[in-house]
Design an enzyme around this catalytic site. Sequence first.
Site, PDB file in Angstrom:
ATOM      1  N   ASN A 122     -18.423 -13.380   6.732  1.00  0.00           N
ATOM      2  CA  ASN A 122     -19.537 -13.218   7.648  1.00  0.00           C
ATOM      3  C   ASN A 122     -19.766 -14.434   8.561  1.00  0.00           C
ATOM      4  O   ASN A 122     -19.602 -14.359   9.784  1.00  0.00           O
ATOM      5  CB  ASN A 122     -20.776 -12.900   6.799  1.00  0.00           C
ATOM      6  N   TRP A 123     -20.124 -15.582   7.974  1.00  0.00           N
ATOM      7  CA  TRP A 123     -20.462 -16.697   8.872  1.00  0.00           C
ATOM      8  C   TRP A 123     -19.216 -17.347   9.459  1.00  0.00           C
ATOM      9  O   TRP A 123     -19.248 -17.885  10.563  1.00  0.00           O
ATOM     10  CB  TRP A 123     -21.482 -17.651   8.261  1.00  0.00           C
ATOM     11  N   TYR A 131      -6.310 -11.585  -3.510  1.00  0.00           N
ATOM     12  CA  TYR A 131      -7.680 -12.116  -3.558  1.00  0.00           C
ATOM     13  C   TYR A 131      -8.471 -11.512  -4.713  1.00  0.00           C
ATOM     14  O   TYR A 131      -8.404 -10.316  -4.975  1.00  0.00           O
ATOM     15  CB  TYR A 131      -8.420 -11.815  -2.247  1.00  0.00           C
ATOM     16  N   GLY A 180     -23.193 -19.749   1.164  1.00  0.00           N
ATOM     17  CA  GLY A 180     -21.967 -20.282   1.756  1.00  0.00           C
ATOM     18  C   GLY A 180     -21.627 -21.650   1.184  1.00  0.00           C
ATOM     19  O   GLY A 180     -20.697 -22.310   1.627  1.00  0.00           O
ATOM     20  N   ASP A 201     -20.924 -22.621  -2.285  1.00  0.00           N
ATOM     21  CA  ASP A 201     -20.711 -22.022  -3.591  1.00  0.00           C
ATOM     22  C   ASP A 201     -21.176 -22.852  -4.796  1.00  0.00           C
ATOM     23  O   ASP A 201     -21.912 -22.375  -5.637  1.00  0.00           O
ATOM     24  CB  ASP A 201     -19.220 -21.696  -3.778  1.00  0.00           C
ATOM     25  N   ARG A 234     -11.684 -27.092  -6.436  1.00  0.00           N
ATOM     26  CA  ARG A 234     -12.346 -25.784  -6.473  1.00  0.00           C
ATOM     27  C   ARG A 234     -13.451 -25.791  -7.543  1.00  0.00           C
ATOM     28  O   ARG A 234     -13.510 -26.679  -8.384  1.00  0.00           O
ATOM     29  CB  ARG A 234     -11.317 -24.693  -6.825  1.00  0.00           C
ATOM     30  N   TYR A 240     -15.214 -29.382  -3.186  1.00  0.00           N
ATOM     31  CA  TYR A 240     -15.871 -28.278  -2.495  1.00  0.00           C
ATOM     32  C   TYR A 240     -17.257 -28.638  -1.969  1.00  0.00           C
ATOM     33  O   TYR A 240     -17.361 -29.449  -1.078  1.00  0.00           O
ATOM     34  CB  TYR A 240     -15.913 -27.114  -3.483  1.00  0.00           C
ATOM     35  N   GLU A 289     -10.032 -27.099   5.621  1.00  0.00           N
ATOM     36  CA  GLU A 289     -11.251 -26.376   5.220  1.00  0.00           C
ATOM     37  C   GLU A 289     -12.428 -27.355   5.109  1.00  0.00           C
ATOM     38  O   GLU A 289     -13.527 -27.091   5.554  1.00  0.00           O
ATOM     39  CB  GLU A 289     -10.994 -25.683   3.885  1.00  0.00           C
TER      40      GLU A 289
HETATM   41  C1  GLC Z   1     -15.921 -20.436   0.683  1.00  0.00           C
HETATM   42  C2  GLC Z   1     -17.086 -21.164   1.342  1.00  0.00           C
HETATM   43  C3  GLC Z   1     -17.864 -20.209   2.225  1.00  0.00           C
HETATM   44  C4  GLC Z   1     -16.909 -19.551   3.221  1.00  0.00           C
HETATM   45  C5  GLC Z   1     -15.699 -18.942   2.536  1.00  0.00           C
HETATM   46  C6  GLC Z   1     -14.622 -18.512   3.523  1.00  0.00           C
HETATM   47  O1  GLC Z   1     -16.372 -19.471  -0.198  1.00  0.00           O
HETATM   48  O2  GLC Z   1     -17.906 -21.765   0.408  1.00  0.00           O
HETATM   49  O3  GLC Z   1     -18.903 -20.847   2.874  1.00  0.00           O
HETATM   50  O4  GLC Z   1     -17.573 -18.606   3.969  1.00  0.00           O
HETATM   51  O5  GLC Z   1     -15.109 -19.864   1.662  1.00  0.00           O
HETATM   52  O6  GLC Z   1     -14.221 -19.585   4.316  1.00  0.00           O
END
Ligand code: GLC
Length: 413
Positions: A36-37, A83, A159, A161, A194, A341, A384
């Site tokens: 989503n974001w 996944y 977002g 985690d 992770r 992370y 990332e």
């Molecule tokens: C991880 C991040 C999250 C992001 C996703 C895909 O789960 O914490 O914010 O949207 O990866 O990049």
Amino acid sequence: MTKTIDLDEQARDILKMNDRGGYTIPTKGLYPYQWNWDSAFAALGFAQFNCARAWAELETLFSAQWADGMVPHIVFHKADPGYYPGPDVWGGTGPIPSSGITQPPIAATMARLIFEKDQSLGEEHMRTLFPKLRRWHSWFMQWRLDQGAVCVTHPWEAGRDNTPEWDAPMARIDPTDVGEYVRRDTQHVDGSMRPTKYDYDRYIWLVQMGRRLHWDQQKLLDENPFRVADPTMTFTLLRAQRDLLAMGQMLGLDVDGIAEEIEILEQGAQTLWNPEIESFDARDAHSGEWANCVSNASFLCWYAGLDSEGQTKQLQRVLDKVQYGVPSHDPESDKFDGRRYWRGPTWAVMNLLIGLGLEERNHPLAERVRIATKTLIEESGFSEYFDPTDGSAAGGQGFTWTAAVWLSWAGRT
Ligand code: GLC
């Protein structure tokens, strides 16, 4: 100069490489679906060279909107066995297979920024998106408020985690009946970068609970032990509502009720100020307890349109502490872990949101945040996330949102 041109080209290539036709994956292998974001950031990146493609990204995301207004955090357009947890584990009830939770609502803000670049083509797209954005925001207002602040019901929703903000509420979950499952993330990226198995058991347990309740928000409200008022959600929704209101007014659309909702969120945001640590903080909605954490989400107050002298002092302090900020967790905390992370690393996307907010308010630290982000990408590429102490790359590579941050903001000359 040559270096900058190369990076522009590389960033565009990453967006194109991760483009799956109408949507962009965050990175190959680790995240093979539409997030989503991430997509909202990708749209902003595309808008720097192809506005039509930018609008398509947002429209594809909203094609997965649920009947109740929720816009899911992952959309599973095409099955990918690499996944976990995939569509069959989530059991989402939307029009396209998806997860059952959402993510920070930045789409309205990105749509406004894209519209500003592209008024002629943008108007029609904005008119189509507006009611969908409005329904999503209303869904938050209906189901997710705690004293006017916005709650997350799963650590993945924010977002962020595995941020230490969730440690206490996560400790209350007993995941012994979670069963056997095979993680996929640690096959793509080193486990030290992770979340741990302790965290993962609880993530999956929460997914199983949501699925059992058919993602019914009323039932989740009654049963879910994890409900935390979160600065990311609160500040991004407040900002998104302001942008939605401005766009609606500009286009002469029905904006009834949005101004009142903004007021509720403004008051809600103030309830996240923790006077003990003198910072915006997460608050457990069940126990009322503070997380007592200064995180990068604490610094989204300016993005939400709120000034804070106290938060400025915190920002100054953390930026003085590490060379490549803004770290996701306080570098002076004993929970800080520079490569794990959301427990320390710097995330370019959070820097973009923080930086935009600071720039709009002519804040003296604005340029420092942008330059830190620019330097990270110049020295370590489109990762990332990054280790804030030495700037080294961490997590997945060739990352869509880091490329988007470069094109739209960090790489500006
Ligand atoms: C991880 C991040 C999250 C992001 C996703 C895909 O789960 O914490 O914010 O949207 O990866 O990049």
